[in-house]
Design an enzyme around this catalytic site. Structure first.
Site, mmCIF file in Angstrom:
data_model
loop_
_atom_site.group_PDB
_atom_site.id
_atom_site.type_symbol
_atom_site.label_atom_id
_atom_site.label_comp_id
_atom_site.label_asym_id
_atom_site.label_seq_id
_atom_site.Cartn_x
_atom_site.Cartn_y
_atom_site.Cartn_z
ATOM 1 N N HIS A 1 35.541 6.327 12.453
ATOM 2 C CA HIS A 1 34.520 5.298 12.645
ATOM 3 C C HIS A 1 33.176 5.955 12.410
ATOM 4 O O HIS A 1 33.105 7.181 12.240
ATOM 5 C CB HIS A 1 34.572 4.699 14.053
ATOM 6 C CG HIS A 1 34.314 5.722 15.114
ATOM 7 N ND1 HIS A 1 33.050 6.162 15.416
ATOM 8 C CD2 HIS A 1 35.165 6.446 15.877
ATOM 9 C CE1 HIS A 1 33.134 7.094 16.339
ATOM 10 N NE2 HIS A 1 34.410 7.304 16.632
ATOM 11 N N THR B 1 41.855 11.295 19.612
ATOM 12 C CA THR B 1 42.229 11.581 18.224
ATOM 13 C C THR B 1 43.437 12.506 18.121
ATOM 14 O O THR B 1 44.377 12.193 17.387
ATOM 15 C CB THR B 1 41.006 12.122 17.453
ATOM 16 O OG1 THR B 1 39.928 11.188 17.620
ATOM 17 C CG2 THR B 1 41.299 12.275 15.976
ATOM 18 N N ASP C 1 31.220 13.334 16.650
ATOM 19 C CA ASP C 1 31.118 12.112 17.448
ATOM 20 C C ASP C 1 30.459 12.352 18.794
ATOM 21 O O ASP C 1 29.520 11.656 19.181
ATOM 22 C CB ASP C 1 32.525 11.554 17.659
ATOM 23 C CG ASP C 1 32.541 10.360 18.583
ATOM 24 O OD1 ASP C 1 32.089 9.284 18.155
ATOM 25 O OD2 ASP C 1 33.006 10.495 19.728
ATOM 26 N N HIS D 1 26.915 10.681 20.032
ATOM 27 C CA HIS D 1 26.765 9.880 21.254
ATOM 28 C C HIS D 1 25.570 10.379 22.066
ATOM 29 O O HIS D 1 24.828 9.584 22.647
ATOM 30 C CB HIS D 1 28.030 9.967 22.122
ATOM 31 C CG HIS D 1 29.113 9.032 21.718
ATOM 32 N ND1 HIS D 1 28.996 7.668 21.812
ATOM 33 C CD2 HIS D 1 30.344 9.259 21.212
ATOM 34 C CE1 HIS D 1 30.114 7.092 21.381
ATOM 35 N NE2 HIS D 1 30.944 8.035 21.007
ATOM 36 N N HIS E 1 29.353 3.595 18.683
ATOM 37 C CA HIS E 1 29.939 3.558 17.344
ATOM 38 C C HIS E 1 29.359 2.413 16.518
ATOM 39 O O HIS E 1 28.810 1.464 17.047
ATOM 40 C CB HIS E 1 31.455 3.385 17.443
ATOM 41 C CG HIS E 1 32.148 4.512 18.134
ATOM 42 N ND1 HIS E 1 33.493 4.542 18.361
ATOM 43 C CD2 HIS E 1 31.654 5.666 18.647
ATOM 44 C CE1 HIS E 1 33.806 5.659 18.984
ATOM 45 N NE2 HIS E 1 32.711 6.362 19.176
ATOM 46 N N ASP F 1 42.493 14.288 24.240
ATOM 47 C CA ASP F 1 41.501 13.285 23.815
ATOM 48 C C ASP F 1 42.140 12.385 22.744
ATOM 49 O O ASP F 1 43.133 12.751 22.116
ATOM 50 C CB ASP F 1 40.270 14.016 23.265
ATOM 51 C CG ASP F 1 39.018 13.145 23.284
ATOM 52 O OD1 ASP F 1 38.891 12.282 24.178
ATOM 53 O OD2 ASP F 1 38.169 13.329 22.398
ATOM 54 N N GLU G 1 40.867 18.178 13.851
ATOM 55 C CA GLU G 1 39.730 17.317 14.179
ATOM 56 C C GLU G 1 38.451 18.095 14.511
ATOM 57 O O GLU G 1 38.470 19.005 15.341
ATOM 58 C CB GLU G 1 40.076 16.439 15.404
ATOM 59 C CG GLU G 1 38.975 15.428 15.730
ATOM 60 C CD GLU G 1 39.007 14.892 17.148
ATOM 61 O OE1 GLU G 1 39.648 15.519 18.023
ATOM 62 O OE2 GLU G 1 38.373 13.841 17.393
ATOM 63 N N SER H 1 37.843 5.582 19.185
ATOM 64 C CA SER H 1 38.623 6.622 18.494
ATOM 65 C C SER H 1 40.116 6.555 18.789
ATOM 66 O O SER H 1 40.907 7.148 18.051
ATOM 67 C CB SER H 1 38.110 8.015 18.892
ATOM 68 O OG SER H 1 36.842 8.242 18.343
ATOM 69 N N ASP I 1 35.380 13.303 13.519
ATOM 70 C CA ASP I 1 35.262 12.139 14.407
ATOM 71 C C ASP I 1 33.852 11.562 14.330
ATOM 72 O O ASP I 1 32.873 12.274 14.531
ATOM 73 C CB ASP I 1 35.618 12.536 15.842
ATOM 74 C CG ASP I 1 36.079 11.348 16.653
ATOM 75 O OD1 ASP I 1 35.302 10.380 16.781
ATOM 76 O OD2 ASP I 1 37.216 11.377 17.142
#
EC number: 3.1.3.1
Lengths: 660, 660
Positions: free
Chosen positions: B488, B284, B442, B446, B610, B282, B437, B223, B174
C-alpha cells in the site's frame, strides 16, 4: 551512465555548494560554462547551438579577477579516440563575435532579505545550428583564466535510421501521477468486493515505464522544460523550452536544440499537430516547436511556430498541420498577440481552415491544415463543460474578444479524433505525430480542486479509449505508437473517506476532522452508486454521483493555507484570498463549513506546487517493448526518435550544416 | 471482469448505501452473506472454508423480522453450464451444525456520538477445507427469508500446473510508493546536469507493473489484508489475514483460504522463509501462514506458523525453514508469547538452530532450519543502526527480556543473504520461496520521519542489489523470479528544497515557510555532496550527507498536527504529544525551530495513514513478462502460482479433500 571517462572533468574553481537553492547559472557550477553542458545526449544529426560563457563575479562569495572576464578563452572538441580540434575546424564554421553582458543574482535568502545581489560580468561566444552525426563520446573543453578548464562530456547515441512506427500519438496528462490515476479509477469505475467491474483504458496498456522528471538545474521541474525534455532529448532549466538557458538578458538568444517535430518534418516530411485543453501557447503544446528561455513569450512562440525563427538560421517546421486548443488572446489582435497582430488572419493567409467552436470543428474537412481556437485562456474543465454546465456562462472567454462566454466548446476527445483524421489524410504514407494534452489535471491540482482535476483525468482516459477505437477503424492501430505519460507530478493522494454531512454539521475544526475515516472507515466508493434524480448523461467511465455524502478525503504534500470540506466545489476553486501585504490568507468563501489546514508553502504562494515523483509511461503499439523499466524523461525522446528512425549518422537528408 | 453472468445476482433487500463508512459486515451489503463472497477468484485445488450467515437486525434502519434470523436457509452451487447441487453433494461433505450469535455496530458517526448501536442476530453454517479443482465460473446461492437470495459468482482460474520458476523471492517495501522510490534515489545517487551517475537497483528491473491495493471492504487497506491478498489471491478486510472476516466474536473461526507457502509445501515440498525488519509476528511476515481476523493475535500466529492450526483441520506448512526478524516478545516467555510459553525452546525442540544477534546469524550453518530473532519489537532503522548509532543504546529491545539494548543487529541484507543460503540448501531441487520485508519504510512514514523511511528504502534497494549478485554467484539467478513490490502507499511526496538554516533562524511560522524553495529554487540534491568531516562509512548507494543545509521539503497528504523543520531528526520522531482528553497535540520537543502544520486527520490520530495509490511491481527472472501492466494485488498471487505451477485442476498431490 554514458560518462566520457577518457578525459577527466577538472572542476574549475570550487562549486558554490552552499547556495544550491539559488544558482548563478544552472548547469554551470564553475566560472566557465558550456551549453549544452556536461552529460548532454544527442541524436545523430540533431541540430543544436553551442554557447560558451566565462563569468567574473564582481562581489559576493565568488568574487574573482576584479570582475573582469577572460575574453581570450579557447574552446575545442575531441571525439573519444580521435584528435582534438577547434570548434570552427570540427564543425567547419566561422568564429563568432565576442558578446559581453552582466547579470545579478542572490546567493541565498539572507542575501535577498539584506538586498545584497551579486553582480557577474560575462564574456561569451555562440555557434549556431551545428550537428554531430557520428555516434560516440565527445568531450568539449573550455580553457579560461589561463589554467582553468571546464569539460563537457557528450554522448551522441547510436540510434536507428529505419522507421518502425508510421505514427506516434503522445498523450500528456499534465501533472498526472499514479496516485491520481488510482483516484480517478475509484471515482469512475465500480467495484464489487474488491474487484473492478470495468477499468480505465490506461489499465489495458501492456507496457509500463517510469520516467524521472527532474529538471537540469533543480529536482523539481515545471511543464516547459519537462515538455522540452520529452520533445528534444535535452533537459532544460525551469520555464525554458527548446534551449539551454544562458545568462544573457534576451530570452530569445539562448542556445537551441532541435525538437522531434522539427526533425520529423525535416527528415520524413511527416504531418504534425497538437491538441490541448490549455491555451495552445501554454508550455506543453508550444514546446513542440518553441525555443525560448521564457515560457511566457506567448505571442512570440505562436509567431515562430507558424513562421519559424527569424532571428537566427534554424530548421523550419512549417507550422502545424493541426493546432487545436484555447488561448484566443494570442490570436485576436490585442496586447497578448505578437506585435498586436491578428493571427487568425495570418493563419488564414497561410492556408489554414479555422474553427472557433465545436460545431465548426466537426465541419472541418481533412485536406487543409486546421487551426481550432475555441476560447480565451485555458478550457473550462470537463466537470464544468459536462456536469456543472451553468458555470460556463460565468466565463468571459469567447475566442474573438474574450468578453462573452464560450459555450459551444469541444472536449479533448472531439479535438483529438478530428486531429487524427486530418493528420492521417495530410500525413499519408509519411505518417504523423500528434501530441494531445489533458492540461487541467495540472491546473486544477494547483487549485487543490481535486474533483475537477480527476474529471479531466477521466476525460483523458476516455479520449485514449476513443483514440484506440478510432485508429482501429481507420486501419492505423498497428502502425501507431500510442504513449500516455505526464511531465511531472503533484503530491496528491487519497487517504480516506469523509462523511461530508457530519463534517459540515460539526462545530470547530478539531471536531470536523472527526468526519475523516481511515482504513476500514474509508469505506467504499460512493461515486459509482446510483442516486435517484442524479444523472449527468456522461455515460460509462465517469462517476454517476460527483457529490456523495461519503466522499474521498484527499490532500496534498504541499499546499497554501486553505480550508477543506471534501465536497465537490460547485464553482472552480480559489483556496486563498488576494494578496495582502505580500501574503495570502484562507479564502473565507472557499470550502464552506470546512476546517482550516495551514500550509507548508511560503505564504506568498497561492496554490499547490509540482512534486518530485517519477511518473508513469503507458505504451502500446510498435516499439512498445522499449518503454518498460525506469528511465529519464529525455529517454522518451530517444525511444520515439529510434522508433521513427530519425537518427542521421551520415548527415542524411537536410544535412547542410555541421560536419563528419 | 470475470463476472458469472448466466445467473443474475439478485440483491436481497436494499443495500444500506447511506452508511458506507461504517459497515454491518464488509462484503455483505444484504442480510444474507456468503464468504468467500461474490467476485472471489480461486486457484484450482486451493483449500478454503465456506461460511453462510443470515442477519436479522433488531433495531436501526435495517431492522427486520423482529430480529429473528432465518435458520432454515438453504445453499447450493452451480458450475456454469452444469446442474445445481447442494454444497454437501458437490463437495461430498457433511452438513455442519447451525451456529448462532449476535453483534452490534454503528450506522454512522451520528450514531456513535448518540451511543445508539444497532444489534444484529445471526444464524450461520461453515464448511471447512473445501477445494474446487475444475477451472470455470461458479455461482453459489444462499436462499433465505423465503424469497430472498444472495448469489456469489466465483471464478476458478485456468492456470498452469507446470513450474517455470524454481525459486521466488518476493521483496516487500512496506508502504513504499513510486514517490518514495524517487525521493530515495535523489538522496542516495548523484546526478550531474540532470543525468544520474548511478541508479537504484530497482531502476534496472526490466518489467514494471502497477498493482491496485484496495481492500475488499474499503478502498484503503492495511498491511494484513494486503499481504494476505498477495499471498492467497483473496482480498480480505482491514486487519484480517488468510481468512474472510465473519461477524462472530472469535477471531479464529473465520473462513480460511490457503496461502502460497501452504500450497508450495503441499504440492512441491519446497522450502520457505521470511525475513523482516519488523517483529516476525507483524502482519506482512506472519500472513504467509497466518489465519486470523485480527493481526493482533501475535502469539497465536507464531504458534500456528510453527505447529499448524489445531482448532480446525487444515493443511500444515510445517513451519518455516528460515524465520529472521524482530518481535522477541512473542518468543521469550511472558505476557506476549502464546500462553506465556517459551518459543525459543519450542523452536529448538522442533530442530531449529537459533540466532539472536548478527554474529550468531553469520555462524549459522545452512543445513538446519533456522530461527533468528534479533530484538524485541521492530528493528531500529537503518539510519540508527548505521549513521546515528548512539541511538541504539536508548532502546530496551534485547531479544531475551527486552530490557537491555540490542546492539549486535543484522540488517535486511545480512538476513536475506543468509536466508537464501539456507533455503537454497534445504530446498534443493524443490526450490524455495522467500519473502523479505523492509518494514520500517511504512513505520517511519507513519511517524512522518521521512529520512528514516527513505534510509530503509535505500537499505531495501541495497538488499535487492546484493541478492541478485548472490543469486548469480550460486548459479540460481536464472531460476529465480525476483519481485519487488509494496502492499500500500502513504501520501508522501517531495515538493521542494528547504533552507534549514534560514528556516531555523526565521521568526514566526509564516516567515519560516519562506525557507521552502519550489521549482527552480528547489535546487539540486545536497545529500550527495561530500562535506568535510562527514563520513558514515555506508558506502555507495547511500547519502554522503544526511543533514545538509538545503534539505528536501516533503510532506504528506494526510497528517496529524505536527511541526516541520525539514531537518534530519536526530532521534526517532514523535510528532504529537500523549493523548489529552482524547486529542493529540503537537509535540513541543519535535522538530525544534520548525513551523506548525495542522493536520487533516481526526485529532485522535497520532500518525500518518495509508493512502490509495497503486504501487509499483518490479519483476526480473522467469515469468517476468507476465508482470507488466496494471492489475490487482491478488493477481500477484495468481501470477506467482502460475509461474510455480501450483494449479491442480485434477485434484493432484495432496488432494484428499473436496471434489467436483
Amino acid at each position: 551512465m554514458g560518462r566520457f571517462t577518457s578525459i577527466a572533468a577538472s572542476a574549475a574553481l570550487l562549486a558554490l555548494a552552499s547556495a544550491q537553492t539559488f544558482q548563478r547559472l544552472g548547469t554551470c557550477p564553475t566560472l566557465g560554462c558550456i551549453l549544452p553542458p556536461d552529460q548532454a545526449d544527442f541524436l545523430p544529426g540533431q541540430y543544436f547551438d553551442l554557447r560558451f560563457e566565462v563569468h567574473a563575479p564582481v562581489n559576493g562569495s565568488e568574487a574573482f579577477n576584479n570582475g573582469v572576464p577572460d575574453e581570450q578563452f579557447s574552446v575545442s572538441i575531441t571525439k573519444e579516440g580521435g584528435e582534438t580540434k577547434s570548434i570552427t575546424e570540427f564543425f567547419k564554421v566561422k568564429e563568432p563575435a565576442l558578446e559581453k553582458w552582466n547579470f545579478t543574482w542572490y546567493e541565498d535568502l539572507f542575501a535577498v532579505d539584506a538586498k545584497t545581489p551579486s553582480l557577474v560580468n560575462v564574456a561569451s561566444k555562440v555557434f549556431r545550428q551545428l550537428a554531430i552525426y557520428e555516434p560516440g563520446n565527445y568531450a568539449v573543453t573550455l580553457n579560461f583564466y589561463g589554467s582553468e578548464q571546464t569539460v563537457a562530456n557528450w554522448v551522441v547515441r547510436p540510434l536507428a535510421t529505419k522507421r518502425k512506427a508510421k505514427n506516434v500519438i503522445l498523450f500528456i496528462g499534465d501533472g498526472m501521477t499514479t496516485n491520481m490515476i488510482t483516484a480517478a479509477r475509484l471515482l469512475g469505475h465500480k467495484s464489487i468486493n474488491g474487484k473492478y467491474q470495468s477499468l480505465l483504458k490506461l489499465d489495458e496498456f501492456p507496457v509500463i515505464g517510469h520516467q524521472m522528471t527532474h529538471s537540469i538545474d533543480s529536482f523539481i521541474t515545471d511543464s516547459a522544460n519537462s515538455a522540452s525534455a520529452l520533445y528534444s532529448g535535452h533537459k532544460s532549466t525551469v520555464n525554458a523550452m527548446g534551449v539551454y538557458a544562458d545568462s544573457s538578458k534576451s530570452t530569445f538568444d539562448d542556445p537551441k536544440v532541435e525538437t522531434i517535430i522539427e526533425l520529423l518534418v525535416r527528415i520524413w516530411d511527416s504531418a504534425w499537430g497538437a491538441v490541448s485543453t490549455a491555451a495552445i501557447a501554454d508550455a506543453t503544446p508550444i514546446a513542440l516547436a518553441g525555443h525560448s528561455r521564457s515560457r511566457y513569450d506567448y505571442g512570440y512562440l505562436v509567431e515562430t511556430t507558424l513562421n519559424g525563427l527569424s532571428n537566427y538560421t534554424w530548421t523550419k517546421s512549417g507550422g502545424p498541420d493541426v493546432w487545436f486548443g484555447g488561448g484566443a488572446e494570442q490570436f485576436y489582435p490585442g496586447k497578448d498577440s505578437f506585435n498586436g497582430q491578428d493571427y487568425y488572419a495570418k493563419f488564414a493567409e497561410a492556408g489554414y481552415a479555422i474553427a472557433n467552436n465545436k460545431t465548426a470543428l466537426a465541419a472541418l474537412g481533412n485536406d487543409k491544415r486546421a487551426l481550432g481556437i475555441f476560447c480565451k485562456s485555458h478550457f473550462p474543465v470537463w466537470l464544468d463543460r459536462n456536469v456543472l454546465k451553468d458555470n460556463l456562462s460565468g466565463f468571459k472567454n469567447d475566442p474573438f474578444a474574450g468578453k462573452e462566454p464560450a459555450l459551444d466548446l469541444p472536449g479533448q476527445k472531439e479535438m483529438t479524433l478530428k486531429a487524427i483524421d486530418i493528420l492521417h489524410k495530410r500525413g499519408g504514407d509519411k505518417g504523423f505525430f500528434l501530441m494531445s494534452e489533458a492540461a487541467s489535471i495540472d491546473k486544477q491540482m494547483h487549485a487543490l480542486d481535486y474533483d475537477r482535476a480527476l474529471g479531466d483525468l477521466l476525460e483523458l482516459d476516455d479520449t485514449v479509449r476513443a483514440t484506440i477505437a478510432h485508429l482501429e477503424e481507420i486501419g492505423e492501430l498497428e502502425n501507431t505508437l500510442v504513449l500516455v505519460t505526464s511531465d511531472h507530478g503533484h503530491g496528491f493522494d487519497v487517504f480516506g473517506g469523509a462523511d461530508t454531512k457530519y463534517l459540515t454539521e460539526a462545530t470547530g475544526d478539531r471536531q470536523k476532522r472527526r468526519a475523516v475515516g481511515t482504513y476500514a472507515e474509508s469505506g467504499l466508493s460512493q461515486y459509482t452508486v446510483p442516486v435517484e434524480g442524479v444523472s449527468y448523461g456522461t455515460g460509462p467511465n465517469f462517476p454517476v454521483n460527483w457529490d456523495p455524502r461519503y466522499a474521498i478525503a484527499s490532500g496534498f504534500s504541499a499546499n497554501p493555507d486553505h480550508r477543506e470540506n471534501y465536497k465537490l466545489n460547485p464553482k472552480p476553486r480559489k483556496v486563498v484570498e488576494e494578496l495582502v501585504d505580500d501574503d495570502y490568507y484562507v479564502n473565507p468563501s472557499d470550502a464552506p463549513g470546512g476546517f482550516v489546514v495551514n500550509g507548508t508553502l511560503p505564504v506568498s504562494e497561492s496554490s499547490g506546487v509540482h512534486s518530485l515523483t517519477d511518473v508513469a509511461v503507458f505504451a502500446m503499439g510498435p516499439c512498445q517493448e522499449t518503454f518498460g523499466g525506469v528511465y529519464g524523461n529525455i529517454d522518451i525522446f530517444y525511444k520515439m526518435a529510434n522508433c521513427l528512425g530519425l537518427a542521421r549518422p551520415d548527415a542524411g537528408k537536410g544535412g547542410s550544416c555541421g560536419s563528419h
